[in-house]
Scaffold this motif. Structure first.
Motif, short mmCIF file in Angstrom:
data_model
loop_
_atom_site.label_atom_id
_atom_site.label_comp_id
_atom_site.label_asym_id
_atom_site.label_seq_id
_atom_site.Cartn_x
_atom_site.Cartn_y
_atom_site.Cartn_z
N GLY A 372 9.33 -5.51 -0.61
CA GLY A 372 10.21 -4.53 -0.80
C GLY A 372 11.13 -4.33 0.43
N ARG A 373 11.09 -4.99 1.16
CA ARG A 373 12.21 -4.57 2.45
C ARG A 373 13.35 -5.51 2.38
NH1 ARG A 373 7.05 -4.89 5.84
NH2 ARG A 373 7.27 -7.36 6.11
N SER A 379 21.57 -4.48 -0.24
CA SER A 379 22.47 -3.40 -0.85
C SER A 379 23.71 -3.16 0.22
CB SER A 379 21.90 -1.96 -0.91
OG SER A 379 21.57 -1.46 0.43
N ARG B 47 19.52 -1.39 -9.87
CA ARG B 47 19.22 -2.76 -9.04
C ARG B 47 20.14 -3.73 -9.92
NH1 ARG B 47 14.84 -3.35 -6.10
NH2 ARG B 47 14.46 -5.62 -6.39
N ALA B 79 26.80 2.84 -0.30
CA ALA B 79 25.49 2.83 0.62
C ALA B 79 24.20 3.49 -0.35
CB ALA B 79 25.54 3.95 1.61
N TYR B 80 23.26 2.56 -0.20
CA TYR B 80 22.03 2.91 -1.37
C TYR B 80 20.87 3.51 -0.67
CZ TYR B 80 18.19 1.04 -4.10
OH TYR B 80 16.94 0.72 -4.76
N VAL B 81 20.17 4.34 -1.25
CA VAL B 81 19.07 4.77 -0.71
C VAL B 81 17.79 4.57 -1.69
CG1 VAL B 81 17.46 6.96 0.31
CG2 VAL B 81 19.62 6.67 0.98
N PRO B 82 16.86 3.64 -1.44
CA PRO B 82 16.00 3.29 -2.48
C PRO B 82 14.93 4.23 -2.81
CG PRO B 82 15.69 1.70 -0.43
CD PRO B 82 16.69 2.61 -0.28
N ASP B 84 11.69 3.84 -2.87
CA ASP B 84 10.62 3.32 -2.23
C ASP B 84 11.16 2.82 -1.11
OD1 ASP B 84 7.89 3.62 -1.90
OD2 ASP B 84 7.54 2.29 -3.54
N ASN B 86 10.99 0.66 1.97
CA ASN B 86 9.99 0.05 2.96
C ASN B 86 10.76 -0.61 4.15
OD1 ASN B 86 7.51 -0.19 0.88
ND2 ASN B 86 8.98 -1.19 -0.36
N TRP B 88 10.66 -2.13 8.26
CA TRP B 88 9.84 -3.14 9.22
C TRP B 88 8.91 -2.65 9.98
CZ3 TRP B 88 15.05 -2.88 8.07
CH2 TRP B 88 15.69 -4.04 7.32
N PRO B 89 7.49 -2.68 10.16
CA PRO B 89 6.78 -1.98 10.76
C PRO B 89 6.80 -2.01 12.21
CG PRO B 89 5.66 -3.94 9.57
CD PRO B 89 6.92 -3.95 9.03
N ARG B 128 5.87 1.81 11.34
CA ARG B 128 4.72 1.81 10.43
C ARG B 128 4.05 3.09 10.67
NH1 ARG B 128 2.66 -0.39 15.42
NH2 ARG B 128 3.02 -2.63 14.75
N ALA B 139 16.82 6.34 5.73
CA ALA B 139 17.74 5.43 4.85
C ALA B 139 18.70 6.51 4.70
CB ALA B 139 17.09 5.11 3.46
#
Lengths: 529, 298
Positions: A372-373, A379, B47, B79-82, B84, B86, B88-89, B128, B139
């Motif tokens: 999901g990354r 986008s 999407r 600009a998009y804010v999902p 969920d 996720n 990068w940890p 993380r 985001a």
């Protein structure tokens, strides 16, 4: 303090029962299979003694530890060639299991749920201790009974029990080490890295010590596994510090749990950069940054692989004359120099190893998407092609760099141990011939990512097939066409064979076609998320 | 001008019909609320609009361009804010914000620092360690710092505390005042009521209601409370009257908007002493549409 730890302990065993069964069975099967095959491969003591003489060289001792090379019985052979590396993997298993049930679960919030139940503060740590004790005692019993039923003369009950105890003891020790590192850091990755780093240091410290200064080896707990001299003089005292050390470390871990807050840690978590460096802001920069730790560790590993293989080359001639099995495994005329043959085979093995990080780099493209990354990057005003090319570029460059480093290490080691070493150009040319095959494997992974991303892991099975056919094909007399089902089978085996350009061109074209095809699939399919 | 337009948009995943002929239109400069239960097809629609999924049928246009073919040109302006987020940890929040901004070629440090302040965000931690709300802040800060023509938010505030929710609303209003367009998919109805000019309600992959809040209220019932001098018998049998509830001194019920006139006329015969009316809340609307969808899950 320990309320309900019994229940937690039972729950841990229940959730992990399949995982534990697979680990323990694998250890037992491999440990039992080795003496059986040694007995078949070297039926007389005379043959085993010749083998013992060739094994007594520094490169082997650095890799496997010292052994009783003067009376190299099946038992002595098994413990010399197997016990250290098995102990390292047992250590790894314990690190993974204990880390999972301590820091990882704390990080994921599972321990928060457990703590909110009527359980004591130390209940989880006690449960984890009982759990790792159970796992390692089971391992001890399985190894003992597996070895003892073989009925091989040099593998007696006393030695078999010690063999199991050494492995189980190493397991408990590294379980304890992990229980402590889990208290020190605030996330599962770091505590794993710390414990695994200690395991590697322990391995290398004794490697250097065993070859040059035995005092140094005593700083490594792994030295005890070879010092136990299983099936030779059976030093039982070596087990005591392993088990006692594990117990002490668990007590320490329990104490640390009792004085800290949930989610807190003893090593402060460094605060990172608040702003990105400028090169991070491109798809290649991001893809590289995400894989940087992996790329660095693989580089070091490939260099070490090259160095350690290279250091054996000096002792090769003697090594081969007493070993008919290895002669069968190596293709080519018997009049050829053994070194050249061995070198050709080393190059195949190293090339297949170098393919692993290159494939990981390519598969990372899909892994990011699956986790999901991909949502945020995709986008942005950047085409899928840009992301694709970034990962492809890293995979291709990484594959070439890995090959180079391994062969560089091989050459460096070779010039210091061989009387008549080959030139760097020879070895590099021989290795470079495998690059198109490596790229064809990347092409296969790209096709999978483009059309059946969920099945992308199949490329590993294909690589395993290539390895088995090339490495064991001669020994088991596989039909020749099986080699040509993998790209590596086409490559001319320099310096043992003549250079041939046709397969190189064919493989390069194949790689190109696969990559273009896979890219088209990737560009038009739905993204997951 | 239309910013987002879908025409009979359909999407199948295997045999499952995720979207069935969805028609949606978001006009320039408006805040469009996109509401519906989980699994109704909100994220699937978004999407497709972002070019990540290929529609099985119909068309999706964003900023007058084809969502899939012209994705890069479209994304330059949105600009998009999902829902969920996720991340990068191993990267810090600050690094990710910069990364997302530089993908747009934007380097507005002043604006970024202002947003980090406003959202009370610590950019020095590794991703993380962030909670859901903090990942959403990453985001959101990046999106508002990019200042695009079109914002697409997929349940952006589900992890934020009420204070941060208000900060989010402040920036949405600011963007609208600057003439930006916003597609806001949300579950928080008070937020949609406060911010949105028009809403679309989606259920089981079908757009079941769309229009301004006023339009939608018109289609539904008004809450009434009356006290009369003579008791009203069998009120519940009147046509267009629902949910009758007796109180100490009066009675409360709902009336269908189109029956309002007749009901009021008949009520007059009982001698009205007191009358209170309240417009239907979005929640009433929402609940009416959700009931019968089996709790919302596909």
């Amino acid at each position: 303090m320990f309320h309900n730890s019994g229940r937690l302990f039972y729950f841990l065993l229940k959730t992990d029962r399949l995982k534990i069964a697979i680990w323990l069975l694998s250890f037992t099967l491999i440990t039992v299979a080795v003496p059986i095959s040694f007995e078949n491969l070297y039926p007389t003591q005379a043959e085993r003694d010749v083998m013992g003489q060739t094994m007594g060289n520094p490169a082997i001792i650095a890799m496997l530890g010292p052994g009783d090379f003067d009376s190299y019985t099946v038992g002595a052979m098994t413990s010399h060639e197997m016990i250290l590396l098995t102990a390292v993997v047992v250590g790894l298993m314990n690190i993974l299991l204990v880390n999972r049930h301590t820091r990882v679960e704390e990080e994921e919030g599972v321990l928060e749920l457990v703590r909110a139940l009527p359980t004591g503060k130390g209940a989880n740590m006690l449960a984890v201790f009982l759990y790792s004790l159970t796992v390692n005692l089971l391992l001890l019993l399985l190894i003992f009974s597996g070895l003892v039923v073989l009925g091989i003369e040099s593998i007696d009950g006393n030695g078999s029990l010690l063999y199991g105890a050494v492995l189980g003891g190493t397991g408990i020790l590294f379980a304890g080490i992990t229980a402590v590192t889990a208290q020190l850091t605030d996330n599962g990755r770091s505590s794993f890295g710390l414990a695994f780093g200690l395991l590697l240091i322990a391995y290398f410290v004794r490697a250097v010590g065993d070859v040059s200064a035995e005092t140094l080896s005593w700083f490594s707990p792994l030295h005890l596994t070879t010092r136990a001299e299983v099936f030779v003089s059976n030093q039982w005292w070596t087990v005591v510090p392993l088990f006692a050390g594990g117990l002490v470390l668990f007590v320490l871990a329990g104490y640390l749990v009792s004085i800290r807050d949930l989610d807190a840690s003893f090593l402060p978590s460094r605060s990172g950069r608040t702003e990105a460096s400028s090169w991070l802001g491109t798809p290649v920069g991001l893809a590289f940054r995400l894989q940087r730790p992996g790329i660095i560790s693989w580089s070091v590993a490939m260099l070490l692989v090259g160095l350690s293989y290279g250091s054996i080359l000096g002792d090769l001639e003697t090594f081969f004359e007493g070993n008919q099995i290895l002669q069968q495994m190596l293709p080519g005329e018997s009049s050829d120099s053994f070194t050249d043959q061995f070198l050709s085979m080393l190059i195949v093995v190293i090339s297949i190893m170098a393919t692993i990080p290159a494939l990981m780099a390519m598969l990372k493209l899909y892994k990011e998407e699956k986790r999901g990354r991909g949502d945020l990057p995709f986008s942005k005003p950047l085409s899928r092609a840009r992301f694709f090319v970034s990962y492809l570029l890293i995979a291709m460059v990484e594959g070439a760099v890995m090959l180079f480093l391994a062969f560089f290490g091989l050459w460096i080691a070779a010039i210091s141990v061989m009387e008549d070493p080959f030139s760097f150009g020879t070895i590099l040319g021989a290795g470079a011939a495998y690059l198109p095959a490596l790229y064809a494997m990347i092409g296969v992974s790209v096709v999978l990512i483009g059309f059946v991303p969920r099945k992308a892991g199949l490329v590993w099975a294909y690589l395993l097939y290539a390895f088995i056919v090339l490495y064991f094909g001669g020994l088991f007399k596989f039909p020749e066409w099986m080699e040509y089902l993998s790209p590596f089978g086409f490559v001319p085996e320099l310096p043992n064979e003549e250079m041939a350009w046709t397969p190189i061109i064919f493989l390069s074209a194949m790689a190109l076609v696969l990559i273009v095809l896979g890219f088209r699939g990737y560009q038009t399919r739905d993204l997951e998320g | 001008m239309t910013v987002i337009r879908t025409v009979d948009l359909s999407k199948q995943f295997g045999k499952v019909n995720a979207l069935n002929k969805v028609n949606m239109e978001v006009k320039e400069g408006e805040v469009y609320g996109f509401i519906g239960p989980n699994g109704a097809g909100k994220s699937t629609t978004i999407r497709i609009l972002l070019g990540m999924l290929n529609p099985s049928g119909g068309q999706a246009e964003v900023l007058g361009m084809d969502a899939k073919k012209d994705a890069v040109a479209i994304h330059r302006r949105l600009a998009y804010v999902p829902g969920d987020v996720n991340l990068w940890p191993n990267l810090t929040g600050g690094e990710v914000i910069d990364l997302l901004m530089s993908f747009h070629g934007v380097k507005n440090k002043g604006r970024k620092d202002e947003l980090i302040q406003a959202f009370q965000f610590d950019p020095s931690k590794k991703c993380r360690t962030y909670s859901k709300g903090n990942r959403q802040k990453v985001a959101l800060i990046a999106a508002f710092a990019i200042e695009p023509d079109l914002y697409i938010f997929d349940e952006p505030t589900s992890g934020l505390d009420p204070l941060m929710e208000r900060t989010f609303q402040k920036y949405v209003k600011e963007a609208r005042n600057q003439g930006k367009s916003i597609l806001l998919s949300s579950h928080i109805l008070s937020e949609v009521e406060q911010l949105c000019d028009r809403v679309g309600i989606i259920r089981d992959g079908e757009m079941i209601e769309t229009g301004t809040l006023e339009d939608l209220r018109h289609l539904t019932r008004t809450n009434l409370y009356v006290e009369t001098s003579r008791p009203i018998d069998n009120l519940e049998t009147w046509e267009g009257v629902h949910d009758v509830e007796k109180r100490q001194s009066g009675v409360s019920f709902q009336v269908d908007t189109e029956r309002m006139e007749t009901v009021m006329a008949e009520l007059g015969a009982f001698g009205i002493k007191k009358i209170e009316s309240a417009p239907p809340t979005l929640e009433d609307l929402f609940m009416r549409h959700y009931e019968g969808s089996g709790g919302g899950d596909r």
